[in-house]
Enzyme design. Structure first.
Site, PDB file in Angstrom:
ATOM      1  N   TYR A  97     -78.006  56.156 -27.782  1.00 57.96           N
ATOM      2  CA  TYR A  97     -77.704  57.101 -28.874  1.00 57.96           C
ATOM      3  C   TYR A  97     -76.228  57.085 -29.265  1.00 57.96           C
ATOM      4  O   TYR A  97     -75.876  57.156 -30.428  1.00 57.96           O
ATOM      5  CB  TYR A  97     -78.138  58.516 -28.496  1.00 57.96           C
ATOM      6  CG  TYR A  97     -79.607  58.729 -28.726  1.00 57.96           C
ATOM      7  CD1 TYR A  97     -80.127  58.682 -30.021  1.00 57.96           C
ATOM      8  CD2 TYR A  97     -80.483  58.943 -27.671  1.00 57.96           C
ATOM      9  CE1 TYR A  97     -81.494  58.846 -30.242  1.00 57.96           C
ATOM     10  CE2 TYR A  97     -81.841  59.109 -27.882  1.00 57.96           C
ATOM     11  CZ  TYR A  97     -82.342  59.064 -29.171  1.00 57.96           C
ATOM     12  OH  TYR A  97     -83.662  59.226 -29.399  1.00 57.96           O
ATOM     13  N   GLU A 198     -96.355  52.170  -1.638  1.00 63.40           N
ATOM     14  CA  GLU A 198     -96.492  51.940  -3.080  1.00 63.40           C
ATOM     15  C   GLU A 198     -96.821  53.237  -3.806  1.00 63.40           C
ATOM     16  O   GLU A 198     -96.209  53.566  -4.816  1.00 63.40           O
ATOM     17  CB  GLU A 198     -97.602  50.901  -3.340  1.00 63.40           C
ATOM     18  CG  GLU A 198     -97.909  50.714  -4.841  1.00 63.40           C
ATOM     19  CD  GLU A 198     -99.173  49.903  -5.101  1.00 63.40           C
ATOM     20  OE1 GLU A 198     -99.804  49.429  -4.132  1.00 63.40           O
ATOM     21  OE2 GLU A 198     -99.535  49.760  -6.280  1.00 63.40           O
ATOM     22  N   ASP A 250    -101.752  48.600  -2.144  1.00 60.32           N
ATOM     23  CA  ASP A 250    -103.168  48.271  -2.323  1.00 60.32           C
ATOM     24  C   ASP A 250    -103.356  46.785  -2.042  1.00 60.32           C
ATOM     25  O   ASP A 250    -102.407  45.999  -2.166  1.00 60.32           O
ATOM     26  CB  ASP A 250    -103.613  48.534  -3.760  1.00 60.32           C
ATOM     27  CG  ASP A 250    -103.741  50.032  -4.057  1.00 60.32           C
ATOM     28  OD1 ASP A 250    -103.799  50.821  -3.090  1.00 60.32           O
ATOM     29  OD2 ASP A 250    -103.765  50.383  -5.265  1.00 60.32           O
TER      30      ASP A 250
END
Lengths: 370, 509
Positions: A97, A198, A250
């Site tokens: 910005y 995770e 996983d």
């Protein structure tokens, strides 16, 4: 570890001075910076991490195709220098910005036109990365903040901004890893290892069970793909306190890749591996073989999708996977069985199976992959 | 039947075959009438070294819109009052029946218009005229006695010419369809202005008004009257030429006196080659011998090429002016090819090419065809120029369609090889086709040069705009970071940009 603010400011100013001197000597202004292209990310097998190669790009202001990027780089440099001079800590979005404004001009056909200094934050982020590689400074050193998602809990005490934080006294919550972990002063570590998880939900469950207390460890999560500060935090614990680091994800290619980002660095931020990668990180699980060895109930096994298979094949092409026979075995098996599971699948053997059996057993049996 | 046809007067013949002359329908008739009058007006001025001023007025009768008044006035040499009845009221009468480039050949067109007016509205042609230095102005109303091919003067008025006016004003009342013809007529006027940049042409009609001021005061060289070329001869022509000769004229002299580029040597050489006695009296030749003579003259390769003095091309400068003033393009180029000939008829091809500016971009090149300075508006698809334009691969010349590209093709000849009777399309005679293509390719190459120059300049400009756009940002940032003087930095940067600009412009010039 924190670099002196004065040195940082000087390094940034030196970059500007180099360009300035070129102009004053009557030479076309140009920057030479290491290329951040995929082709210039190389695997360093000795140090076991991804690094920038030797390729450099020349950004020439008087080249029509590069003029805008050059201007953006100079604009960003001045914004960062201003922040350092005035002691501000802007986020990358703040910088976007602060530098965004409209340039009005008349084009070659005489039409009045307007152009933004940058159209999206992607453009401003990209020149921040250029300044990082051009100066060898990380954005954290330059006082640039970004969103953080890392959480840490366990037997560690740190000092941050004058406050002492005991991460074993966070109740059911956790300490949020600050944008620049190098600003933390680690006062005391009383742990045997670091467990990187995770998933946030599993992290919360283990925290609730006070797993870190019972097992004398530190728990960290990066909530999926880890950000820079989480990775830096893990690296510091491994490097400075020589703690073994175990990663729990996983059993699917996305989980495997998250592990490899902690261990070797990411492709898109290859130049930061030097400070962010933890080459000694070990993959605890879940492995593909775990699915069968731990007899996960059939109804918890998920059929792999096409993109999982595609991702697995990609992983097999990465040198840091290729050089590990065990990883190649796992990935081949995955492609063969076309099956994946989530960590939660272990709950098929009872909610405490993960904490009471799986993790301690894996660690003591040295059942990890490196 | 034979008896009946042999008694047909020329007026009657053309009256019965009016579509041949372009009066086939109410739309075409309006266009054709305007065209015949304008062409006569131009011939009456430029042939005599006068800069043409042509005023065209069309009015539609309010209570009967199919009755159309067409009036064309010029500042030409005028017509002698003795000639007026024959010029407007008798077919096959006129000054154009000689060998040189003119707009019409037989002076027939205006009579067709008069006949058409007479047939459709019963109105006579009204002619106001005064020759140069004449003390009087004459006003005629003429009709044609179709059966006898004789003019009938219905009314004649004479008054004093105080203001030394000279010229001709012709007014016709015809039946036609103005509203459908309007665009054709406007297009005709526009194109006429394009090919006669030395003329001022004003047009006023219901709902439209066009003015084309002359953009040049230079007239093209007027065509000279020439002799026919021996290759272009036919039996009938030979017969008529012999009739006008002396009884004693011998073949060799007949040839060297009457034909273009034939001297005593060429003449004798031909007779030897053709197996004719060069001393034979031409009046004694039989029809069979004439037929053979004509065939041998057409076949002989030893003739010199026809002289182009009978032709009057516009010239590259005038053509460019005309195109520029009507199309207002960004780029224009023109080529006048050297004279060439086909079948004994000399011709010159002129090609102009215009690009950009006010030309509307279109999927294929806009084609403007002219023959002997007459715009050809109909039958573009079968014209040889269209064929040549289509054959060109424009991408070779850096033209990407849709493109603002216009092509002008002008053929000057003592005998333009028209296709069919409408005289609106030029046939694909190989010699003409070749000249057109060569001319067009020369123009196209110049266009390519122009376009790449523009492209280079554009690229350089784009580079400058890009660098200049970011220059202030870079200077501000650097002067903040390093504390260097902003003014010095900016000046040095501008120097860098300027020196590169001038270097690149030089390299590419």
């Amino acid at each position: 570890m924190s670099l002196d603010d004065r040195v940082i400011l000087e390094t940034l100013e030196k970059l500007g001075k180099k360009v300035c001197d070129q102009i004053l000597r009557g030479e076309p202004p140009r920057l030479e910076i290491p290329a951040r292209t995929l082709a210039n990310i190389v695997w360093d097998p000795g140090r076991r991490m991804l690094k920038l190669g030797s390729r450099r790009i020349r950004r020439d202001f008087l080249d029509m195709g590069e003029a805008k990027k050059f201007m953006q780089t100079m604009l960003m440099l001045s914004l960062i220098v201003r922040a350092r001079r005035e002691g501000d800590y802007p986020t990358i979005r703040d910088l976007y910005y602060a530098g965004k404004h409209t340039i009005e001009y008349v084009d070659e056909r005489g039409r009045r036109r307007r152009e933004e200094t940058w159209e999206s934050q992607r453009e401003s982020d990209s020149v921040i990365q250029d300044i990082e590689v051009a100066t060898g400074l990380l954005r954290e050193h330059m006082g640039i903040l970004h969103d953080t998602k890392g959480k840490i809990v366990g037997r560690i005490r740190v000092r941050s901004g004058g406050d002492v934080i005991d991460c074993s006294r966070m109740g059911d919550g956790a300490y949020s890893v600050p944008p620049n972990p190098d600003s933390l002063e680690v006062l005391e570590v009383d742990a045997e290892y670091v467990l990187v998880i995770e998933k946030d939900a599993i992290f919360n469950r283990l925290n609730k069970e006070r797993f870190w207390e019972k097992n004398r460890c530190i728990l960290i999560t990066g909530k999926g793909q880890p950000d820079r500060s989480t990775r830096r935090m893990v690296r510091r614990l491994w490097e400075e306190f020589e703690l073994p680091v175990y990663v729990l994800t996983d059993a699917d290619p996305y989980g495997f890749y998250i592990y490899s980002v902690y261990r070797s660095g990411s492709i898109s931020l290859g130049y930061e591996s030097e400070r962010l990668a933890t080459p000694g990180a070990r993959f605890l699980g879940l492995t593909v073989t775990d699915i069968y060895e731990y007899k996960i109930p059939r109804n918890f096994i998920i059929k792999a999708r096409d993109r999982d298979l595609k991702r697995a094949k990609e992983l097999m092409s990465y040198p840091w996977f290729r050089e590990s026979r065990e990883w190649m075995r796992q990935l081949k098996l995955f492609l063969e069985r076309k099956e994946k599971v989530e960590i939660e699948a272990l709950s098929g053997h009872g909610f405490k199976f993960l904490t009471r059996r799986y993790i301690p057993e894996k660690i003591s049996a040295r059942g990890w992959i490196e | 039947m034979r008896e009946k046809y042999s008694q047909l007067s020329p007026s009657e013949f053309f009256y019965r075959n009016r579509e041949v002359a372009g009066f086939s329908n109410p739309v075409r008739a309006v266009y054709q009438t305007v065209r015949e009058l304008v062409e006569n007006a131009l011939d009456a001025t430029e042939m005599y070294g006068l800069l043409p001023e042509v005023d065209i007025e069309v009015e539609v009768e309010e209570d009967n819109p199919s009755r159309i008044h067409v009036c064309v006035e010029d500042n030409g040499v005028g017509i002698s009052p003795l000639e007026v009845p024959n010029v407007f009221g008798r077919v096959f009468y006129g000054s154009k029946y000689v060998l040189r480039q003119t707009r019409g050949v037989f002076g027939l067109g205006v009579k067709m218009a008069v006949l058409y007016a007479q047939l459709t509205t019963g109105q006579p042609v009204r002619v106001v005229t005064s020759t140069r230095k004449s003390r009087f102005i004459y006003e005629f109303e003429v009709m044609i006695d179709i059966e006898r091919n004789m003019p009938v003067v219905r009314n004649l008025r004479v008054w004093g010419n105080d203001k030394a006016w000279h010229g001709t004003r012709v007014e016709l009342v015809i039946r036609g369809n103005w509203y459908q013809a309007r665009r054709r007529v406007e297009e005709y006027v526009r194109r006429t202005a394009m090919i006669t940049p030395y003329a001022t042409i004003r047009f006023r009609g219901p709902g439209s008004s066009l003015t084309f001021e002359r953009s040049s005061t230079k007239l093209p060289r007027a065509p000279l009257i020439g002799k026919p070329h021996p290759k272009g001869v036919d039996v009938e022509m030979l017969r008529r030429m012999i009739e006008s000769c002396d009884e004693e004229t011998k073949l060799a002299d007949f040839l060297s006196n009457n034909f273009d580029g034939v001297g005593p040597v060429t003449s004798r050489r031909f007779c030897e080659w053709a197996g004719f006695d060069s001393e034979v009296r031409v009046h004694e030749l039989t029809v069979e011998e004439l037929e053979l003579l004509a065939a041998r003259m057409q076949a002989y390769d030893g003739w010199r090429r026809p002289k182009p003095l009978t032709l009057s091309p516009l010239g590259e400068e005038l053509l460019k002016r005309g195109v520029r003033s009507v199309l207002k393009p960004e780029f224009v180029t023109a080529v006048t090819r050297s004279p060439s000939s086909y079948a004994g008829h000399p011709f010159i091809v002129e090609v102009a090419l215009a690009y950009g500016g006010d030309i509307p971009p279109s999927g294929e090149p806009l084609l403007f065809r002219f023959a002997n300075r007459i715009p050809l508006l109909y039958d573009e698809g079968v014209d040889v120029a269209k064929k040549v334009v289509r054959r060109i691969n424009w991408s070779v010349y850096k033209v990407k369609f849709p493109a603002p590209l216009a092509i002008v093709a002008h053929i000057c000849s003592t005998k333009v090889p028209f296709k069919g009777v409408g005289k609106e399309a030029v046939a694909d005679v190989p010699e003409v086709e070749k000249e057109l293509e060569s001319g067009l390719r020369v123009c196209a190459r110049r266009l390519r040069r122009h376009l790449s120059r523009v492209e280079r300049m554009m690229k350089l400009k784009r580079w400058e705009v890009t660098v200049m756009r970011y220059l202030d940002e870079v200077v501000d940032a650097l002067s903040y970071v390093t504390g260097s003087d902003e003014k010095i930095l900016r000046a040095r940067m501008l120097e860098l940009v300027r020196s590169r600009l001038s270097r690149r412009a030089r390299v590419r010039a």
